[in-house]
Design a protein around this motif. Structure first.
Motif, PDB file in Angstrom:
ATOM      1  N   LYS A 187       1.136  -8.474  -1.885  1.00 57.32           N
ATOM      2  CA  LYS A 187       0.616  -9.603  -1.109  1.00 57.32           C
ATOM      3  C   LYS A 187       1.788 -10.466  -0.690  1.00 57.32           C
ATOM      4  O   LYS A 187       2.514 -10.989  -1.527  1.00 57.32           O
ATOM      5  CB  LYS A 187      -0.377 -10.408  -1.953  1.00 57.32           C
ATOM      6  N   GLU A 191      -0.781 -11.630   4.113  1.00 59.52           N
ATOM      7  CA  GLU A 191      -1.018 -10.207   4.381  1.00 59.52           C
ATOM      8  C   GLU A 191      -0.920  -9.390   3.099  1.00 59.52           C
ATOM      9  O   GLU A 191      -0.031  -9.595   2.270  1.00 59.52           O
ATOM     10  CB  GLU A 191       0.006  -9.680   5.395  1.00 59.52           C
ATOM     11  N   ASN A 436      -8.934  -3.956   3.485  1.00 55.85           N
ATOM     12  CA  ASN A 436      -9.315  -3.894   4.911  1.00 55.85           C
ATOM     13  C   ASN A 436     -10.219  -2.722   5.247  1.00 55.85           C
ATOM     14  O   ASN A 436     -10.151  -2.164   6.333  1.00 55.85           O
ATOM     15  CB  ASN A 436      -8.063  -3.824   5.804  1.00 55.85           C
TER      16      ASN A 436
END
Length: 447
Positions: A187, A191, A436
């Motif tokens: 991390k 992002e 994601n």
């Protein structure tokens, strides 16, 4: 999957948004029409104004067609009643949010199943267990035992002088490292990435490792972290999470609870262990903290109902030299703020609830799922089925999506790390890290 959510409070609204992103058919019901406004703003959610404990309203909503009925209203009795009614009307599975630990005892589980309640979740209890786990290794940002403790997931902020700072993953591998651990995610700022060989670790990154339990101290040294033994803890707020935390902590740790309500102080004094000192006062008052020995504490846990107060209180505790701070942050938008302000660990009941419900949604053998507060990611323990795609090739030839990585496995009770040459076998319990992407994509590999 058709999912019915009863209650559009903070937990219900979060679940509805999360599950709608997974392409499920979501019905969200609440008696208060104002709470459903967000669902009418271009979201894939069907909002219904109604009472989830009304047979008439449930029948109108065609609850008999639901694969999963989730009741997360404020009142425990309403959640239990709603699930009982939904089950009788034909809902396939039901889940109720509760606040009574007694209901979870093995001797009572059959009673509730017979009443039509398939699963129950007590978020405050799960939050307390996460706090106690984080205090075992206070140098971590996040810590979870996976596969019964055989494999450990740690999230650690990398120090400036860390051995791995400025190193590419391929350098660490060629130098003989990464045999006892696996870096599953990094991390950086806002992002989160699944790293590959050419990716570099920077100072300030929060790096997520999987490792065998005996190798966690190696990770601490790699990240440049100091080891501190927690002997004294100050807790701000005397709610259910605080009470449960004190009950799970070892007896050799001194605990002080500071609670602003005098009436609540009296109530919690009767249920916490005798070792716990309960004080009536404002834990944001520096003079009170000094008086109660904050400078001698190794950990400060802020568990009030106000996220902003918890974050500010942790910052104040760090100025007094407290090594480990933990904040309850229920406003998800504030989690990134807590990270930027270097708050040690964050507890969020919405994410805890979401983790539990993921288990019911995955059509694979799953023993555990965690949503990572700082990483916008999930980690799951999945069992590889016979002839599933994950068992057909070595890991290096599996062509996993860019946002999925395998962090370790348990084979016949023996934990082991995974590398490119690993061949996964049917029956292996595999640690999967994913960002994601919907967790349901993993069904293609494990079914």
């Amino acid at each position: 999957m058709k999912i019915f959510i009863a209650g559009a409070g903070e937990v219900g609204a979060h679940l509805a948004k999360m599950l709608s992103n997974e392409k499920h058919d979501i019905i969200l019901m609440d008696p208060n029409d104002d709470k459903l406004t967000f669902a009418r703003q271009g979201m894939e959610i069907l909002p219904l104004t109604g009472d989830p404990v009304s047979l008439t309203d449930l029948e109108k909503a065609e609850v008999s067609r639901m694969d999963l009925f989730i009741s997360v209203m404020i009142e425990e009795t309403a959640n239990i009643t709603a699930c009982m009614l939904a089950s009788k009307l034909g809902a396939q599975k039901t889940l109720a949010r509760i606040n009574n630990y007694e209901y979870l005892l093995p001797k009572n589980q059959e009673f509730f199943r017979n009443a039509g309640i398939d699963s129950m979740i007590y978020p405050e209890m799960l939050a307390a267990k996460e706090i106690v786990s984080a205090l075992k290794m206070p140098w971590t940002r996040q810590l979870w035992d996976l596969s019964g403790g055989g494999i450990v997931l740690t999230g650690v902020k990398v120090c400036e002088n860390a051995q791995i700072a400025g190193k590419q993953l391929i350098e660490l591998a060629l130098a003989g490292g990464m045999k006892t651990y696996h870096i599953v995610a990094i991390k950086r700022d806002n992002e989160t990435i699944i790293p590959r060989g050419q990716d570099c670790i920077h100072a300030g990154d929060i790096v997520f490792f999987t490792s065998l339990k005996n190798n966690t101290d190696e990770i601490r040294q790699l990240a440049g972290k100091e080891d501190v033994n927690v002997k004294r803890i100050v807790i701000m707020g005397g709610g259910r999470i605080a009470v449960r935390t004190t009950q799970y902590l070892p007896d050799n740790i001194d605990v002080i609870i500071i609670e602003a309500s005098k009436e609540k102080c009296i109530r919690i004094s009767e249920v916490v262990p005798s070792k716990v000192l309960v004080i009536n006062g404002d834990a944001r008052d520096p003079n009170l903290l000094i008086q109660e020995g904050i400078r001698d504490a190794q950990a400060f846990v802020a568990l009030s109902e106000n996220s902003e107060s918890n974050i500010l209180a942790c910052l104040a505790a760090k100025r007094f030299g407290v090594f480990k701070t933990i904040a309850q942050v229920e406003n998800i938008d504030y989690i990134s703020l807590a990270e930027k302000l270097d708050i040690g660990s964050v507890v969020n009941k919405k994410l805890i609830t979401a983790s539990h419900i993921y288990k019911l949604l995955l059509d694979v053998d799953v023993s555990n799922v965690k949503c990572l507060a700082f990483a916008d990611a999930e980690v799951a323990e999945l069992v590889a089925r016979e002839k599933s795609k994950v068992t057909r090739h070595k890991v290096k030839d599996m062509r996993l999506p860019r946002d999925i990585t395998l962090g370790g496995l348990i084979r016949q009770g023996e934990p082991m790390m995974i590398d490119g040459e690993t061949q996964i076998l049917a029956g292996d319990n595999v640690i999967v890290f994913c960002i994601n992407t919907g967790m349901n994509r993993l069904e293609d590999y494990f079914n």
